[in-house]
Structures are given as structure tokens and as C-alpha cells.
Design a protein around this motif. Structure first.
Motif, PDB file in Angstrom:
ATOM      1  N   SER A  33       0.808  -1.222   0.000  1.00  0.00           N
ATOM      2  CA  SER A  33       0.000   0.000   0.000  1.00  0.00           C
ATOM      3  C   SER A  33       0.841   1.271   0.000  1.00  0.00           C
ATOM      4  CB  SER A  33      -0.949   0.008   1.196  1.00  0.00           C
ATOM      5  OG  SER A  33      -0.228   0.040   2.423  1.00  0.00           O
ATOM      6  N   LYS A  34       1.985   1.247   0.679  1.00  0.00           N
ATOM      7  CA  LYS A  34       2.840   2.431   0.771  1.00  0.00           C
ATOM      8  C   LYS A  34       3.948   2.449  -0.275  1.00  0.00           C
ATOM      9  CE  LYS A  34       0.824   4.061   4.507  1.00  0.00           C
ATOM     10  NZ  LYS A  34       0.070   5.345   4.509  1.00  0.00           N
ATOM     11  N   LYS A  35       4.097   1.340  -0.994  1.00  0.00           N
ATOM     12  CA  LYS A  35       5.142   1.207  -2.015  1.00  0.00           C
ATOM     13  C   LYS A  35       6.528   1.494  -1.422  1.00  0.00           C
ATOM     14  CE  LYS A  35       2.012   2.345  -5.787  1.00  0.00           C
ATOM     15  NZ  LYS A  35       1.712   3.239  -6.934  1.00  0.00           N
ATOM     16  N   ILE A  36       6.809   0.824  -0.298  1.00  0.00           N
ATOM     17  CA  ILE A  36       8.085   0.986   0.385  1.00  0.00           C
ATOM     18  C   ILE A  36       8.786  -0.370   0.473  1.00  0.00           C
ATOM     19  CG2 ILE A  36       7.448   3.034   1.690  1.00  0.00           C
ATOM     20  CD1 ILE A  36       6.699   1.274   4.032  1.00  0.00           C
ATOM     21  N   ASN A  37      10.065  -0.336   0.803  1.00  0.00           N
ATOM     22  CA  ASN A  37      10.854  -1.569   0.838  1.00  0.00           C
ATOM     23  C   ASN A  37      11.342  -1.946   2.228  1.00  0.00           C
ATOM     24  OD1 ASN A  37      10.797  -1.976  -2.025  1.00  0.00           O
ATOM     25  ND2 ASN A  37      12.300  -0.332  -2.215  1.00  0.00           N
ATOM     26  N   ARG A  38      11.226  -1.033   3.202  1.00  0.00           N
ATOM     27  CA  ARG A  38      11.717  -1.310   4.556  1.00  0.00           C
ATOM     28  C   ARG A  38      10.840  -0.606   5.574  1.00  0.00           C
ATOM     29  NH1 ARG A  38      14.793   1.676   1.635  1.00  0.00           N
ATOM     30  NH2 ARG A  38      16.096  -0.085   1.055  1.00  0.00           N
ATOM     31  N   ILE A  39      10.664  -1.254   6.722  1.00  0.00           N
ATOM     32  CA  ILE A  39       9.826  -0.697   7.778  1.00  0.00           C
ATOM     33  C   ILE A  39      10.554  -0.834   9.111  1.00  0.00           C
ATOM     34  CG2 ILE A  39       7.622  -0.839   9.001  1.00  0.00           C
ATOM     35  CD1 ILE A  39       6.458  -2.233   6.523  1.00  0.00           C
ATOM     36  N   PRO A  40      10.838   0.283   9.797  1.00  0.00           N
ATOM     37  CA  PRO A  40      11.421   0.194  11.140  1.00  0.00           C
ATOM     38  C   PRO A  40      10.437  -0.488  12.093  1.00  0.00           C
ATOM     39  CG  PRO A  40      11.688   2.411  10.228  1.00  0.00           C
ATOM     40  CD  PRO A  40      10.726   1.685   9.340  1.00  0.00           C
ATOM     41  N   ALA A  41      10.981  -1.347  12.955  1.00  0.00           N
ATOM     42  CA  ALA A  41      10.163  -2.025  13.959  1.00  0.00           C
ATOM     43  C   ALA A  41      10.389  -1.362  15.313  1.00  0.00           C
ATOM     44  CB  ALA A  41      10.524  -3.510  14.020  1.00  0.00           C
ATOM     45  N   LEU A  42       9.320  -1.235  16.087  1.00  0.00           N
ATOM     46  CA  LEU A  42       9.380  -0.515  17.352  1.00  0.00           C
ATOM     47  C   LEU A  42       9.214  -1.443  18.541  1.00  0.00           C
ATOM     48  CD1 LEU A  42       7.063   2.519  16.491  1.00  0.00           C
ATOM     49  CD2 LEU A  42       9.536   2.319  16.154  1.00  0.00           C
ATOM     50  N   SER A  43       9.957  -1.160  19.599  1.00  0.00           N
ATOM     51  CA  SER A  43       9.786  -1.866  20.868  1.00  0.00           C
ATOM     52  C   SER A  43       8.534  -1.332  21.548  1.00  0.00           C
ATOM     53  CB  SER A  43      10.998  -1.634  21.764  1.00  0.00           C
ATOM     54  OG  SER A  43      11.056  -0.268  22.164  1.00  0.00           O
ATOM     55  N   SER A  44       8.200  -1.907  22.700  1.00  0.00           N
ATOM     56  CA  SER A  44       7.015  -1.447  23.432  1.00  0.00           C
ATOM     57  C   SER A  44       7.167  -0.008  23.909  1.00  0.00           C
ATOM     58  CB  SER A  44       6.746  -2.362  24.629  1.00  0.00           C
ATOM     59  OG  SER A  44       7.882  -2.425  25.474  1.00  0.00           O
ATOM     60  N   GLU A  45       8.440   0.468  23.986  1.00  0.00           N
ATOM     61  CA  GLU A  45       8.703   1.859  24.376  1.00  0.00           C
ATOM     62  C   GLU A  45       8.706   2.813  23.185  1.00  0.00           C
ATOM     63  OE1 GLU A  45      10.950  -0.634  25.250  1.00  0.00           O
ATOM     64  OE2 GLU A  45       9.941  -0.996  27.158  1.00  0.00           O
ATOM     65  N   GLY A  46       8.463   2.263  21.993  1.00  0.00           N
ATOM     66  CA  GLY A  46       8.446   3.099  20.804  1.00  0.00           C
ATOM     67  C   GLY A  46       9.813   3.383  20.229  1.00  0.00           C
ATOM     68  N   LYS A  47      10.833   2.658  20.684  1.00  0.00           N
ATOM     69  CA  LYS A  47      12.194   2.859  20.177  1.00  0.00           C
ATOM     70  C   LYS A  47      12.507   1.859  19.066  1.00  0.00           C
ATOM     71  CE  LYS A  47      14.021   4.712  24.513  1.00  0.00           C
ATOM     72  NZ  LYS A  47      15.063   4.604  25.558  1.00  0.00           N
TER      73      LYS A  47
END
Length: 204
Positions: free
Chosen positions: A170-184
Motif C-alpha cells: 500500500s505504501k510502495k516501500i521496501n523497509r519498515i522500522p520495527a518498534l519496541s514497546s517503548e516506541g524505540k
């Protein structure tokens, strides 16, 4: 140092009765069990199994950890060095709290250098030689925040991987940062991380 997901996971998707039943329901007509029919059922069941598993496997089980990243005030010369030294085409940009605020890819560099439609390295060289683009000196003094794509499209590390697949499309992207429960920033998931994993290997 990046931790490749292929070194961490060893899934073997097993087909259960539900998968076979759903596969058989999806095939029109009467099934006379020949090798070809069985192959058709097997493939349909496997696809159903992958759909089931991608809803139960979390991003953190597939993502790359030990992520190469940039900070918002990092000079572009250093960002370029990190991309080159790690043989990657993009990286997340984090703030002083370790929270992703953007993403920088090779495309962001090229667009700031006036080479938006370059497909290969030699096409960039050709434009430079013709004096039609590749004005790298103009961006030499800029920092990551000046060219990054923002806001960063992120996912919780606990999200099912089918959500990552949906965002890639949907976003036409190749990478997505993953977040911890603290949002880091805790990892990064790419198209390659998913499609190189055993989850998507169908052998008949």
C-alpha cells in the motif's frame, strides 16, 4: 553489525487438516485424486498455510536486529558512508530518544542530486558526465533530517508479518522500522527479510 533474519529463523510450515479442507473448498469441481490433483490441493493448502502463519508470526521473529541507522543531525557524508560500508540501500533515522522519525534511501540522495529517474549506477555516471545532474557538492553540508522521508512508516515488533506485507504494497516501500514497546527502534523488516524466509518457500 547486522543480524540476518535467515540466521535466526528455521520455520517449516506444516499443513494441517484445516489447510487441506480450505484448499479443497477453493477448488471447483469433483476431485479425482491423481498426482496433478494432489499437487493442486497441496499448493492451495500451502498458500492457506502461509496465510495462517503470517497472521501468527510476529515481525520480531523475521526482522533484522542490530540495525544500521542515522541520527537526525548526522552529516550526509557519514550517512552515505554507512550505506556504502554496510551494502544497504536505505536506513532509518532516529531522534535523540532512539525513536524513528524518518527513512533515508538511495532515492532520497538521487532526488536531491537532480537524478530522480536513474535506474542504474552507470545512468548516474552518464548524467554526471553530461552535466545534467548529480550535483553532489550542493548537498555535502546537509544532514539526515534535510533529505529523509518523513514520517517514518513503522510497525510494532509484535505485529503479525502480514501487516508488514500490506504496508509494503500500500505504501510502495521496501523497509519498515520495527518498534519496541517503548516506541524505540528495535529492528527493521524488509521485503527481502520476508520473502527470503522459509515461510514463503514452496517446494513441490
Amino acid at each position: 553489525m547486522r543480524d540476518s533474519s535467515s540466521d535466526k529463523i528455521s520455520y517449516c510450515v506444516s499443513i494441517n487438516d484445516e489447510d487441506v479442507f480450505e484448499a479443497m473448498k477453493s477448488i471447483n469441481g469433483y476431485l479425482d485424486i491423481t498426482p496433478e490433483d494432489f499437487k493442486e490441493v497441496y499448493l492451495a493448502a500451502y498458500k492457506h498455510a502461509i496465510g495462517r502463519v503470517t497472521k501468527s508470526v510476529a515481525v520480531k521473529e523475521v526482522m533484522t536486529v542490530g540495525v544500521v541507522f542515522a541520527t537526525v543531525d548526522m552529516p550526509l557524508t557519514e550517512v552515505a558512508d554507512r550505506l556504502s560500508e554496510n551494502a544497504i540501500s536505505g536506513l532509518p533515522v532516529v531522534d535523540d530518544r532512539g525513536r524513528p522519525v524518518g527513512v533515508i534511501s538511495e532515492k532520497d540522495f538521487l532526488s536531491r542530486m537532480g537524478v530522480e529517474h536513474a535506474l542504474t549506477f552507470m545512468s548516474v555516471v552518464a548524467l554526471c558526465l553530461r552535466g545534467r545532474g548529480c550535483d553532489a557538492m550542493q548537498i555535502k553540508e546537509l544532514t539526515a533530517k534535510d533529505i529523509m522521508a518523513t514520517p517514518a512508516v513503522c510497525l510494532s515488533e509484535n505485529a503479525p508479518i502480514h501487516e508488514a506485507v500490506s504496508l509494503f504494497v500500500s505504501k510502495k516501500i521496501n523497509r519498515i522500522p520495527a518498534l519496541s514497546s517503548e516506541g524505540k527502534l528495535s529492528g527493521i523488516i524488509t521485503r527481502g527479510d520476508i520473502f527470503r524466509s522459509p515461510l514463503f518457500q514452496i517446494n513441490v
